[in-house]
Write a protein that holds these residues in place. Structure first.
Motif, PDB file in Angstrom:
ATOM      1  N   CYS A  38      -4.087   9.957  -3.581  1.00 53.87           N
ATOM      2  CA  CYS A  38      -4.511   8.570  -3.778  1.00 53.87           C
ATOM      3  C   CYS A  38      -5.884   8.561  -4.443  1.00 53.87           C
ATOM      4  O   CYS A  38      -6.766   9.317  -4.065  1.00 53.87           O
ATOM      5  CB  CYS A  38      -4.570   7.862  -2.433  1.00 53.87           C
ATOM      6  N   ARG A  40      -8.136   6.361  -4.254  1.00 52.43           N
ATOM      7  CA  ARG A  40      -9.172   5.703  -3.468  1.00 52.43           C
ATOM      8  C   ARG A  40      -9.566   6.542  -2.250  1.00 52.43           C
ATOM      9  O   ARG A  40     -10.745   6.738  -1.996  1.00 52.43           O
ATOM     10  CB  ARG A  40      -8.681   4.333  -3.036  1.00 52.43           C
ATOM     11  N   CYS A  41      -8.581   7.029  -1.499  1.00 47.98           N
ATOM     12  CA  CYS A  41      -8.902   7.720  -0.251  1.00 47.98           C
ATOM     13  C   CYS A  41      -8.472   9.187  -0.236  1.00 47.98           C
ATOM     14  O   CYS A  41      -8.906   9.934   0.618  1.00 47.98           O
ATOM     15  CB  CYS A  41      -8.255   6.995   0.925  1.00 47.98           C
ATOM     16  N   CYS A  56      -2.209   5.010  -2.408  1.00 46.37           N
ATOM     17  CA  CYS A  56      -1.325   5.124  -1.257  1.00 46.37           C
ATOM     18  C   CYS A  56      -0.990   3.712  -0.808  1.00 46.37           C
ATOM     19  O   CYS A  56      -1.658   2.753  -1.189  1.00 46.37           O
ATOM     20  CB  CYS A  56      -1.973   5.938  -0.127  1.00 46.37           C
ATOM     21  N   CYS A  59      -3.921   1.695   0.799  1.00 49.73           N
ATOM     22  CA  CYS A  59      -4.933   1.232  -0.143  1.00 49.73           C
ATOM     23  C   CYS A  59      -4.367   0.154  -1.053  1.00 49.73           C
ATOM     24  O   CYS A  59      -5.055  -0.791  -1.408  1.00 49.73           O
ATOM     25  CB  CYS A  59      -5.461   2.391  -0.980  1.00 49.73           C
TER      26      CYS A  59
HETATM   27 ZN   LIG Z   1      -5.427   5.529  -0.371  1.00 48.82          ZN
END
Ligand SMILES: [Zn+2]
Length: 73
Positions: A38, A40-41, A56, A59
């Motif tokens: 992902c 972002r995370c 994901c 997110c």
């Molecule tokens: Zn994520």
């Protein structure tokens, strides 16, 4: 134990750290699940690759409105 946590524990032991980095570094993968985390995370589970999103699902739920999605539930 993850690679980063193990690395943190031996930062004061330079010889052990060098050995650890040489032999225990995670593989750089060209394909497979861990090759596209992902954005972002960094999770690899529940990934949405459609439209090149690479979020994901957790997110995506939080970001969908900002991205311009009107219906996302
Ligand atoms: Zn994520």
């Amino acid at each position: 134990m993850t690679f980063e946590n193990a690395k943190k524990q031996i930062t004061n032991k330079p010889i052990k750290l060098a050995k650890f980095l040489k032999f225990s570094a995670p593989l750089e993968r060209k394909f497979g699940r861990s090759a596209t985390p992902c954005r972002r995370c960094g999770k690899t589970e529940g990934l949405i690759n459609k439209y090149g999103l690479r979020y994901c699902r957790q997110c995506f739920r939080e970001e969908a409105k900002k991205l311009g999605f009107k219906k996302y539930d």
